[in-house]
Design a protein around this motif. Structure first.
Motif, PDB file in Angstrom:
ATOM      1  N   ALA A 197      67.605   2.659  37.915  1.00 20.24           N
ATOM      2  CA  ALA A 197      68.183   1.778  36.891  1.00 20.24           C
ATOM      3  C   ALA A 197      67.396   0.476  36.772  1.00 20.24           C
ATOM      4  CB  ALA A 197      69.652   1.496  37.199  1.00 20.24           C
ATOM      5  N   THR A 198      67.030  -0.135  37.895  1.00 23.47           N
ATOM      6  CA  THR A 198      66.265  -1.387  37.828  1.00 23.47           C
ATOM      7  C   THR A 198      64.884  -1.137  37.219  1.00 23.47           C
ATOM      8  OG1 THR A 198      65.527  -1.117  40.125  1.00 23.47           O
ATOM      9  CG2 THR A 198      67.428  -2.565  39.745  1.00 23.47           C
ATOM     10  N   ALA A 199      64.263   0.000  37.546  1.00 20.73           N
ATOM     11  CA  ALA A 199      62.941   0.310  36.997  1.00 20.73           C
ATOM     12  C   ALA A 199      63.016   0.533  35.490  1.00 20.73           C
ATOM     13  CB  ALA A 199      62.354   1.536  37.690  1.00 20.73           C
TER      14      ALA A 199
ATOM     15  N   GLY B 143      61.307  -0.125  30.929  1.00 23.25           N
ATOM     16  CA  GLY B 143      61.602   0.709  29.777  1.00 23.25           C
ATOM     17  C   GLY B 143      60.991   2.096  29.937  1.00 23.25           C
ATOM     18  N   LYS B 144      61.333   2.976  29.050  1.00 24.57           N
ATOM     19  CA  LYS B 144      60.730   4.308  28.951  1.00 24.57           C
ATOM     20  C   LYS B 144      61.129   4.822  27.581  1.00 24.57           C
ATOM     21  CE  LYS B 144      60.173   8.789  31.069  1.00 24.57           C
ATOM     22  NZ  LYS B 144      60.540   9.694  32.146  1.00 24.57           N
TER      23      LYS B 144
ATOM     24  N   PRO C 159      63.213   0.051  25.258  1.00 17.34           N
ATOM     25  CA  PRO C 159      62.254  -1.046  25.459  1.00 17.34           C
ATOM     26  C   PRO C 159      62.374  -1.628  26.864  1.00 17.34           C
ATOM     27  CG  PRO C 159      64.167  -1.858  24.278  1.00 17.34           C
ATOM     28  CD  PRO C 159      64.361  -0.369  24.452  1.00 17.34           C
ATOM     29  N   ALA C 160      61.328  -2.298  27.287  1.00 21.84           N
ATOM     30  CA  ALA C 160      61.347  -3.019  28.559  1.00 21.84           C
ATOM     31  C   ALA C 160      62.117  -4.322  28.368  1.00 21.84           C
ATOM     32  CB  ALA C 160      59.923  -3.302  29.015  1.00 21.84           C
ATOM     33  N   PHE C 161      62.924  -4.669  29.344  1.00 27.23           N
ATOM     34  CA  PHE C 161      63.673  -5.923  29.279  1.00 27.23           C
ATOM     35  C   PHE C 161      63.068  -6.993  30.173  1.00 27.23           C
ATOM     36  CE2 PHE C 161      66.586  -3.083  27.274  1.00 27.23           C
ATOM     37  CZ  PHE C 161      67.262  -3.862  26.354  1.00 27.23           C
ATOM     38  N   LYS C 162      61.932  -6.684  30.785  1.00 27.27           N
ATOM     39  CA  LYS C 162      61.218  -7.683  31.571  1.00 27.27           C
ATOM     40  C   LYS C 162      60.796  -8.796  30.620  1.00 27.27           C
ATOM     41  CE  LYS C 162      57.260  -8.257  34.615  1.00 27.27           C
ATOM     42  NZ  LYS C 162      56.133  -7.593  35.262  1.00 27.27           N
ATOM     43  N   GLY C 163      61.104 -10.021  30.973  1.00 28.97           N
ATOM     44  CA  GLY C 163      60.801 -11.151  30.098  1.00 28.97           C
ATOM     45  C   GLY C 163      61.991 -11.551  29.241  1.00 28.97           C
ATOM     46  N   GLN C 164      62.886 -10.596  28.929  1.00 27.05           N
ATOM     47  CA  GLN C 164      64.106 -10.916  28.190  1.00 27.05           C
ATOM     48  C   GLN C 164      65.258 -11.198  29.140  1.00 27.05           C
ATOM     49  OE1 GLN C 164      65.027  -8.066  25.079  1.00 27.05           O
ATOM     50  NE2 GLN C 164      62.882  -7.481  24.955  1.00 27.05           N
ATOM     51  N   LEU C 165      65.265 -10.500  30.273  1.00 27.46           N
ATOM     52  CA  LEU C 165      66.283 -10.705  31.307  1.00 27.46           C
ATOM     53  C   LEU C 165      65.586 -11.115  32.599  1.00 27.46           C
ATOM     54  CD1 LEU C 165      68.463  -7.471  30.787  1.00 27.46           C
ATOM     55  CD2 LEU C 165      68.958  -9.774  29.938  1.00 27.46           C
ATOM     56  N   THR C 166      66.244 -11.918  33.396  1.00 18.77           N
ATOM     57  CA  THR C 166      65.690 -12.290  34.698  1.00 18.77           C
ATOM     58  C   THR C 166      65.830 -11.093  35.644  1.00 18.77           C
ATOM     59  OG1 THR C 166      67.786 -13.086  35.616  1.00 18.77           O
ATOM     60  CG2 THR C 166      66.449 -14.687  34.359  1.00 18.77           C
ATOM     61  N   ASP C 167      65.106 -11.156  36.764  1.00 15.95           N
ATOM     62  CA  ASP C 167      65.220 -10.094  37.758  1.00 15.95           C
ATOM     63  C   ASP C 167      66.663  -9.966  38.256  1.00 15.95           C
ATOM     64  OD1 ASP C 167      62.526  -9.468  37.562  1.00 15.95           O
ATOM     65  OD2 ASP C 167      61.938 -10.662  39.306  1.00 15.95           O
ATOM     66  N   GLN C 168      67.352 -11.088  38.402  1.00 14.05           N
ATOM     67  CA  GLN C 168      68.741 -11.040  38.868  1.00 14.05           C
ATOM     68  C   GLN C 168      69.650 -10.403  37.819  1.00 14.05           C
ATOM     69  OE1 GLN C 168      69.989 -11.929  42.083  1.00 14.05           O
ATOM     70  NE2 GLN C 168      71.574 -10.629  41.203  1.00 14.05           N
ATOM     71  N   GLN C 169      69.430 -10.700  36.549  1.00 12.70           N
ATOM     72  CA  GLN C 169      70.227 -10.073  35.498  1.00 12.70           C
ATOM     73  C   GLN C 169      69.995  -8.559  35.457  1.00 12.70           C
ATOM     74  OE1 GLN C 169      68.761 -12.617  32.305  1.00 12.70           O
ATOM     75  NE2 GLN C 169      70.862 -13.395  31.962  1.00 12.70           N
TER      76      GLN C 169
END
Length: 145
Positions: free
Chosen positions: A101-103, A108-109, A113-123
């Motif tokens: 789930a975190t990956a 994304g796949k 879409p990838a949420f890296k940059g839109q959400l923090t690692d903690q989110q």
């Protein structure tokens, strides 16, 4: 030869014949080892990258509002969130691991879409913890259901 000796020899021969006959019971020809070559190919094990969010402890209660606010419910089915999307996998059936789930949320796949940059690692960790808890998936740190 006396009658007792003949009887003893006859008994011994009868026992020997019985043991010899029973020793061969159930054998069907010559046993051969299985071949060492494999015909065809086996599917490769899916490797899931370990992203920074996977190393954090996610808070499931904090993940539900992020799941809804980020639009996850538009693509995924998740009963706990009253989500009925059909573009992405049905999370209630998939029971993803925390690591998966975190990956997926981070990288994304397609079509997600990838949420890296839109959400923090903690989110991301919080959303993953929520999805795993809501689907009855395996606890963080385990590899499967």
């Amino acid at each position: 030869m006396s009658r007792t000796v003949r009887r003893a020899i006859l008994t011994a021969l009868t026992c020997f014949a019985a043991v010899t006959a029973l020793a061969g019971c159930g054998s069907v020809g010559v046993v051969q080892p299985a071949p060492k070559t494999v015909v065809g190919t086996l599917p490769k094990a899916q490797t899931v990258p370990v992203v920074p969010a996977a190393k954090l402890k996610g808070i499931a209660a904090a993940g539900k509002p992020i799941f809804l606010k980020s639009g996850c419910n538009a693509c995924h089915t998740l009963a706990d969130a009253h989500a009925t999307g059909t573009v992405g996998p049905n999370l209630d059936q998939a029971h993803p691991t925390y690591q998966l789930a975190t990956a997926r949320v981070t990288l994304g796949k397609s079509p997600m879409p990838a949420f890296k940059g839109q959400l923090t690692d903690q989110q991301i960790a919080n959303v993953a913890a929520y999805v795993v808890k809501a689907t009855g998936g395996p606890a963080p740190g385990s590899t499967g259901p």
